[in-house]
Design a protein around this motif. Structure first.
Motif, mmCIF file in Angstrom:
data_model
loop_
_atom_site.group_PDB
_atom_site.id
_atom_site.type_symbol
_atom_site.label_atom_id
_atom_site.label_comp_id
_atom_site.label_asym_id
_atom_site.label_seq_id
_atom_site.Cartn_x
_atom_site.Cartn_y
_atom_site.Cartn_z
ATOM 1 N N SER A 161 9.979 -5.774 8.212
ATOM 2 C CA SER A 161 8.991 -4.687 8.202
ATOM 3 C C SER A 161 8.932 -4.094 6.789
ATOM 4 C CB SER A 161 9.369 -3.606 9.212
ATOM 5 O OG SER A 161 10.349 -2.753 8.675
ATOM 6 N N SER B 23 2.130 0.157 3.296
ATOM 7 C CA SER B 23 2.092 1.396 4.070
ATOM 8 C C SER B 23 2.723 2.576 3.340
ATOM 9 C CB SER B 23 2.748 1.187 5.445
ATOM 10 O OG SER B 23 1.968 0.263 6.186
ATOM 11 N N HIS C 260 -4.137 -10.571 3.250
ATOM 12 C CA HIS C 260 -4.149 -9.804 4.482
ATOM 13 C C HIS C 260 -5.308 -8.820 4.580
ATOM 14 C CE1 HIS C 260 -2.696 -8.623 8.238
ATOM 15 N NE2 HIS C 260 -3.022 -7.395 7.901
ATOM 16 N N GLN D 185 6.112 -8.228 7.187
ATOM 17 C CA GLN D 185 5.038 -7.845 8.090
ATOM 18 C C GLN D 185 3.792 -7.564 7.235
ATOM 19 O OE1 GLN D 185 5.359 -6.822 11.712
ATOM 20 N NE2 GLN D 185 7.113 -8.188 11.612
ATOM 21 N N PRO D 186 2.625 -7.676 7.860
ATOM 22 C CA PRO D 186 1.401 -7.583 7.059
ATOM 23 C C PRO D 186 1.249 -6.278 6.280
ATOM 24 C CG PRO D 186 0.885 -8.259 9.325
ATOM 25 C CD PRO D 186 2.352 -7.983 9.285
ATOM 26 N N ARG D 187 1.558 -5.155 6.908
ATOM 27 C CA ARG D 187 1.384 -3.886 6.218
ATOM 28 C C ARG D 187 2.588 -2.979 6.452
ATOM 29 N NH1 ARG D 187 -1.426 -5.624 3.159
ATOM 30 N NH2 ARG D 187 -3.611 -5.235 2.678
#
Ligand SMILES: Cc1ncc(C[n+]2csc(CCOP(=O)(O)OP(=O)(O)O)c2C)c(N)n1
Ligand SMILES: [Mg+2]
Lengths: 663, 130
Positions: free
Chosen positions: A473, A500, A582, A661-663
């Protein structure tokens, strides 16, 4: 101890190699130059001799053979031409003197014959010191390095490239710098005089107006026709570049001017006095202070504001005087996120007065546009909120590229540099403060302390989710990275927007140099080279530079890692490798949903960077950088980062590929 | 009450106007806890749909959320509010019944509700910043 995964070139070996390369270059340069002069066989023989003699550094006393050559008239030459056969005092030596006097310490370059004169002056006449050439494997990387370097060091770098193909390559990175207000001195080699060009490539690499390709996003340029003209244009260019709003400038270096004899004329020194940044109008600043004092709930929003720690401290002083929250948009590190007045964007919604400081997008602070077919907009701020903006945007702008954002008619608009204007505003606020207003600060402080502490708790709570996820993450990535940087004098030389914003949410960021801001124009390929440039600026301070690198972005400019390895620039790069573009997945998804077609089977097309998977660590390794990865299991991350950090502590770049993880 | 709603309350923004606007409806959010967490095949099916329908693109493989999409792991929203967000929101790509049936949506809801609780903060030394 440095992990022995890969041998690093010993610095002394590297220097030796560089010396050998210099010799090789000299030999071929002399030979090529003579051949170009169209000299006969005898001259060529002499040239070979000269090339042999050139095996020693240029500072050695001339040999008898050299002296003889200087007095001989080669075949096919007039006496006048023969006098110019060897160049005693080339124009480019003076060009270098100017660069030195202007204080450019580094010149990022990808070599090109249109500036071979200056290159030779830098390496031989200047000893490749201040300025030192930074070898880049793409001009885009050279410009992005200059961009990152400025944002840390506050000093512009030179970017030396072919005026034609080099500027074409550099252009996107120049655009990023333009949008991000990062000055640099672009130095573009060109041959304007047509009859002076060698046949073939020199024509392809010449232009009537080579700066044209980038003129829409630089502040100024010139094409000097004499050395004195060059000197003044360089000084003028530097001054313009550094005056807020700062931005790139370009000066064309005419090939003939570089290579021809400058003679004994005294071309004079060059000096430049940089402009003091302009402050806002005194009466307008006083009015702004009144509005802020009258406001029930003033909010400050800052973006491309602080140039250095002084700017941060000035903003703290104003915020504390008013007990007004600061929403840091992190175009620069403007405000310590540990301060109780550091608040999230939601604070704007309740403000009755919004003070915008060097906002990239004033309109966007107050309004937003819905991403749907009908792009209607709505006001995020209260209908009665008044907006004061202080910034240098309107002091210089251009029309073609639309990075200036949607027009917003602020209620009070002050043209001036915000960092320079802040002390005036704070003084005006303090002197106009009534006892009642001062007394209200305690309640304001208590309120913002509460919100700040709630947001902090929320960030920590959010970070737990997906803690053991595979791939890693983004919160975990930054939490593990914190273990590496927390006991070092660290600086994040990348933007955490795609992760994020976990650095901003989790890490205490208090110093200006700890956060570099974003790319400006969102042109990909910025990350790695800008990080290398920034790390170079951190190097003399001994800071630990960290670059969190997106995979897609990396693939545009991975050669920057070679530059870091070659020049011994310590930098830890850790990937946020989501194996794809992404951002574009999400756009595709939105389109498909809107059209009710679904993307179950089509989501990968055009977006994935898988099948075959890209071995990012392999790429880094191939550029001479210590590398590990890919890491998928979060449990493996901490130890890998610790190993990499040791390499960086040893003064070299290191790289860890982390599948995230993507974001 | 979640920390997020306490932040809004402290800001005097009980339900932020912008949020309502982006939702495009009068869903009360943050809302009351949803139904009981279900288990079994439905949930497993929901997990596969969560992946194949690309929910993870914005909300993460574990529903942890982030800058692109809110956290939906163990969502507290009642199903009706959740469904309304997926169908009609202005925030996320709106999934119509043509691409995602009501039954599938329900399965996804059951799945995200069932995502296991992450470790408590006290068990994560890396998140101890004091
Ligand atoms: C030069 C350039 N080309 C294309 C784009 C469009 N674009 C924006 S984000 C993005 C995906 C970037 O992928 P990556 O760097 O891996 O970041 P991710 O979104 O995957 O986190 C692309 C292609 C761009 N901004 N700049
Ligand atoms: Mg990516």
């Amino acid at each position: 101890m440095k992990p022995d995964k890969q041998p690093h070139p010993d610095p002394s070996e590297r220097e030796e190699a560089a010396r050998v390369n210099r010799r090789d270059f000299l030999s071929s340069a002399v030979a090529a130059g003579v051949a170009a002069a169209g000299a006969g066989a005898a001259a060529n023989a002499s040239a070979r001799q000269a090339a042999g003699d050139a095996q020693e550094p240029g500072a050695m006393p001339p040999t008898a053979a050299q002296e003889a050559m200087e007095s001989e008239i080669p075949d096919g030459y007039t006496a006048g031409q023969a006098r110019e056969y060897f160049v005693r005092n080339p124009g480019s030596d003076f060009m270098l003197d100017v660069i030195r006097q202007l204080g450019l310490e580094y010149i990022a370059t990808n070599p090109g014959s249109s500036f071979r004169g200056l290159q030779e002056s830098i390496v031989n006449y200047g000893g490749n010191q201040a300025p030192e050439l930074l070898t880049c494997v793409h001009e885009e990387q050279a410009a992005a390095m200059a961009h990152g370097y400025y944002k840390v060091g506050g000093k512009p770098m030179g970017v030396l490239c072919h005026g034609t193909v080099g500027l074409q390559h550099a252009s996107m990175a120049v655009y990023n710098a333009w949008c991000d207000r990062a000055p640099m001195m672009l130095l573009a080699g060109n041959h304007l005089e047509a009859t002076d060009r060698r046949a073939g490539v020199e024509w392809s690499h010449s232009a009537q107006d080579c700066v044209r390709v980038i003129r829409d996003y630089i502040k100024w340029d010139d094409m000097p026709l004499s050395l004195r003209h060059y000197a003044e244009s360089m000084a003028r260019g530097l001054k313009i570049a550094m005056t807020p709003p700062a931005g790139p400038v370009a000066v064309v270096l005419d090939g003939h001017l570089q290579e021809a004899e400058a003679g004994d004329r005294d071309l004079g020194p060059v000096a430049v006095t940089l402009n003091r940044p302009p402050t806002g109008d005194e009466a307008a600043v006083a009015e702004a202070a009144r509005w802020l004092l009258e406001a029930e709930s003033p909010v400050i929003v800052a973006d491309l504001m602080a140039r250095d720690q002084v700017g941060v401290e000035r903003l703290v002083a104003l915020a504390e005087a008013l007990q007004a929250p600061v929403v840091n948009q992190f175009g620069r590190m403007n405000f310590p996120n540990t301060h109780h007045l550091s608040q999230g964007a939601a604070a704007v919604a309740q403000a009755d007065v919004v003070l915008g400081l060097e906002l990239f997008d004033v309109w966007g602070v107050i309004n937003t546009v819905r991403d749907r077919v009908h792009r209607d907009s709505v006001r995020k701020a209260r209908p009665d909120a008044r907006v004061i903006s202080i910034g240098s945007n309107d002091l210089f702008t251009k029309s073609n590229y639309q990075n200036f954002q949607r027009f917003y008619p602020s209620d009070l608009s002050i043209a001036g540099d915000a960092q320079a204007t802040l002390p005036l505003l704070t003084d005006a606020a303090l002197s106009g403060m009534t006892p009642a207003r001062r007394a209200s600060n305690a309640a304001r402080e208590a309120r913002w302390r509460e919100v700040h502490s709630l947001a902090r708790g929320q960030a920590l709570d959010d970070a737990r989710y997906g803690w053991n996820a595979v791939p890693v993450s983004t919160a975990r990535l930054y939490a593990e990275l914190w273990q590496v940087v927390k006991d070092r004098d660290w600086a994040l030389v990348s933007d955490d927007g795609a992760q994020s914003r976990w650095a901003r949410r989790l890490w205490p960021i208090e110093r200006h140099y700890q956060y570099i801001g974003r790319s400006g124009g969102a042109g990909l390929g910025y990350g790695a080279p800008a990080a290398v440039g920034a790390a170079l600026a951190h190097r003399p301070e001994g800071r630990f530079a960290l670059n969190v690198q997106k995979d897609g972005d990396m693939m545009y400019t991975p050669g920057a890692f070679w530059t870091a390895a070659y020049h011994g620039i310590p930098l830890l790069t850790v990937t946020h490798n989501n194996q794809g573009y992404h951002q574009e997945y999400m756009h595709l998804q939105r389109m498909a949903a809107r059209r009710q077609r679904g993307i179950e089977s089509s989501w990968r097309v055009g977006n994935e960077l898988r099948n075959p998977d890209i071995d990012l660590a392999g790429i880094a390794r191939a550029t001479g950088v210590w590398a590990e990865g890919p890491i998928l299991d979060p449990a493996d991350l901490g130890p890998a980062l610790a190993r990499a950090a040791e390499v960086v502590d040893g003064g070299e770049p290191a790289f860890v590929d982390v599948r995230c993880q993507p974001r | 009450m979640s920390a997020r709603s306490r932040i809004y309350r402290a800001l005097g923004l009980a339900v932020p106007a912008l949020l309502l606007w982006t939702l495009g409806c009068a869903v009360a959010w943050p809302g009351e806890p949803g139904d009981e967490v279900r288990e079994g095949d439905e949930v497993r099916e929901g997990g596969s749909l969560y992946i194949s329908q690309q929910c993870w693109q914005c909300h993460g493989y574990e529903g942890q959320g982030g800058v692109a999409g809110v956290r939906i792991a163990r969502t507290a929203l009642p199903y009706e509010a959740f469904a309304r967000l997926v169908r009609f929101t202005n925030l996320m790509p709106a999934y119509s019944p043509k691409v995602l049936s009501d039954e599938q949506l329900r399965q996804i809801y059951d799945y995200v509700r069932s995502i296991p609780e992450p470790p408590p903060l006290e068990e994560i030394p890396e998140l101890d910043f004091d």
